[in-house]
Design a protein around this motif. Sequence first.
Motif, short mmCIF file in Angstrom:
data_model
loop_
_atom_site.label_atom_id
_atom_site.label_comp_id
_atom_site.label_asym_id
_atom_site.label_seq_id
_atom_site.Cartn_x
_atom_site.Cartn_y
_atom_site.Cartn_z
N UNK A 9 4.62 -8.22 -5.17
CA UNK A 9 4.00 -7.75 -3.92
C UNK A 9 3.91 -8.82 -2.84
N UNK B 230 0.82 -1.22 0.00
CA UNK B 230 0.00 0.00 0.00
C UNK B 230 0.86 1.27 0.00
N UNK C 132 0.09 -12.79 -4.85
CA UNK C 132 -0.81 -12.54 -3.75
C UNK C 132 -2.03 -11.74 -4.11
N UNK D 19 -7.47 -2.15 0.08
CA UNK D 19 -6.94 -0.85 -0.28
C UNK D 19 -7.60 0.24 0.53
N UNK E 262 3.29 -14.80 -12.36
CA UNK E 262 3.44 -13.53 -11.66
C UNK E 262 2.09 -12.93 -11.30
N UNK F 286 -0.34 2.39 -4.37
CA UNK F 286 -0.88 1.14 -3.87
C UNK F 286 -0.85 0.13 -5.01
N UNK F 287 -0.39 -1.07 -4.72
CA UNK F 287 -0.42 -2.13 -5.73
C UNK F 287 -1.28 -3.28 -5.22
N UNK F 288 -2.26 -3.64 -6.01
CA UNK F 288 -3.17 -4.72 -5.64
C UNK F 288 -2.49 -6.07 -5.75
N UNK F 289 -1.62 -6.21 -6.74
CA UNK F 289 -0.90 -7.46 -6.96
C UNK F 289 0.36 -7.14 -7.75
N UNK F 290 1.20 -8.14 -7.92
CA UNK F 290 2.43 -7.94 -8.68
C UNK F 290 2.09 -7.39 -10.05
#
Lengths: 266, 479
Positions: free
Chosen positions: A148, A75, B6, B13, B2, A121-125
């Motif tokens: 992430x 985040x 996760x 968020x 990839x 913010x990154x939700x996923x890689x």
Amino acid sequence: MRPPGSTRRLLLAGIASLLACATAAGAGTPPVSTAEDPLDSPRWGDMQKQFFDAQPVVFDARIKVTGPAVAEDPLNVPITADASALPGVEEMIVFADFNPIVKALRFEPGAARASLGFRIKLQQSSPVRVAARTADGVWRVGGAWVTTTGGGCTLPSLGSGSPEWQDRLNEVNGRLWPRIGGGERLRMRIIHPMDTGLAAGIPAFHIEDISIADESGRVLSRIQPLEPVAENPSFTLDFAEVAPGTRLQVSGRDNNGNRIDAWVTR
Amino acid sequence: MRSAAPALPPHALRSQAVPPQQLARWLTRLLAFLLALLTLTPAARAERFDYRLEPRQIADGVYVLVGLKEDFSFANGGNIVNTGFIVGPEGVIVIDTGASRRYGEQMRAAIRRITDRPVVLTLNTHHHPDHFLGNQAFPADTLAALPATAAAIRSEGEAFNANMYRLNGDWMRDTEVVVPTRTVTPGRQRIGGRDLELLALGGHTVADLVVIDHDSGTVFASDLVFNGRAPTTPHADVARWLGALDTLQGLPARRWVPGHGEVATNTAALQQTRDYLVWLEATIRQGADDGLDMTELFATPIPARLRALALVEDEFRRSVAHLFPAAEQAVLEGSATPDETADLATGIHTRHFTDVDFADLRDALAEAIAEEGISEPVVSHFSQMLDRTAADLGHARGLYAEAEILTFCSAAVAARLATEAREHIALCPLSIAVHAQAGASREVRIAYRPPAIDTPGGKAARELMARIAARAAALVGRD
């Protein structure tokens, strides 16, 4: 107002590539066509349509995207988008292919170095990409993958969730630092929850416009953040030409019309 | 692959929404399982997730299982941690249970191969997942921890567990969080017929439990000590951690079991942990003071003496992510005094002035002291003394262009200190030095070392000295 058309687009991109190849000869990193995504992301085709439809676009290794290979806190992923190796950057955009809201911000460097530090913010890689439009109208794209999974003992912050922001909304904490070789660096943090609108019952609520002006009121630089910018956004900008000891005015608003207005000094 | 990594639920968020952790955990386990199927070699699968735990006897009745100096991975299954146990006449004391149910079960089996005495106490030294996720394998009524550790396992354990599934894959199968129900009482006590002492410290996390086995002179130092591996800081309070290391340093131990890395017979690992933490803290604070962005700080070179630490590059960047935001916030909000820097190792505070006259700064200090209502300071002419003795003692002349020490005593602060403890007389009077560098007489510095005791009187003394230094800076126009 360029007519859409793949022939014209390819042609322009081709010319741009040739020109850039010529100017970058010896630099070893000529721009390349967008046929092959250097980051090998299955989303690149969509990204190209969404952001550059009908506009010339090339990958360009001179755009440096610096961030952690592995995001310790997804985040708050620190990124520096640096297109300062390109001459005449008029506009930069930042996006992450796999984020639910792909575009993170737009930056008009103006009098600032074409380089911006911020956190998202990154939700996923995902690839984090920076596209810079130069005076010739060509978009040049660089990027880096950020994973992430984080560290084993670290949990992502779920946001402060504190009511602090209600009292301090749009408060700016910032300072100027003299730079070696002249000019000033601006670092600032603005108190704002930067709600994405993706959480049930919490509408999108984010800063959408920040202008940085000198004492005479001349706008030096402009940042337009979107939902993916991290809570309490922080930014780093360098101004080569402002006088030592000057003050800079930071002003703007969020998408609910709340004003930002502050002076930043050394 | 990839993109299959996760999955934070979208509303993670946003703060107020509680993430559906059950669903997230189920999904991540499924993903981890699929990934494990894809990536495990047939040979690894044939090993049936065997950690090959071999307890090593390091003293009479004292055993250690030394983990790898690595980060969590599908290859090591989370066996990156040191656990141990002590066999007493009346039972076994277990110190940490490892990273998974499988680890706990295999550890329990390893203990049974050595003794048939019952486990009477199972300790979790702190709330990091590699230290408690083996709890399922041990009798629930033997599980014990400091209260703050149990509370942290309760609040953060599930999220740790989900993350460990992501990092270690199917090694984690069937691992569940078990919160210790017994509270340990610090102090010296007989447990299992063994002469043990439990120390409640902190700094690596909110609560770090150290176990001393007096019968053998062994200290299980928990993650307050790392040996040959860079320390981790996701929940660190570095100042408190350094204080805990002071406490450990004074223990009459014959051998040390660090949380990670080899068992040691001297305090070198303590000094190494301290050295790294002091450098880390100073680097991050300096970076914030200098206006660096976090991404620029990532690129800081690791000093040569610390480069041998396993994972030091990765851990440094992780630590920047943990510790930089607070340092940056302090600088941007102006609660830090960026003109003044303090060296954690020596406790010396300094302020640096360029293009200032030595005498002006000295007079400003005297003025600032007077403004506090304190009687005139005694001035020691330090540089003149050194220049006088140079010929007789054989040291260099001109170490400073000029240097003086102003010594003073605030009755109010002195009274507070003396009221707290008569011995605090040793902390009075206070002194602040001002010196100009040889060859650069307008590069002038203030240096002082405030009392390091953590009492209201000590705090008052520290604040008084910081106030005087800041006021002197203002008087010479450098506030």
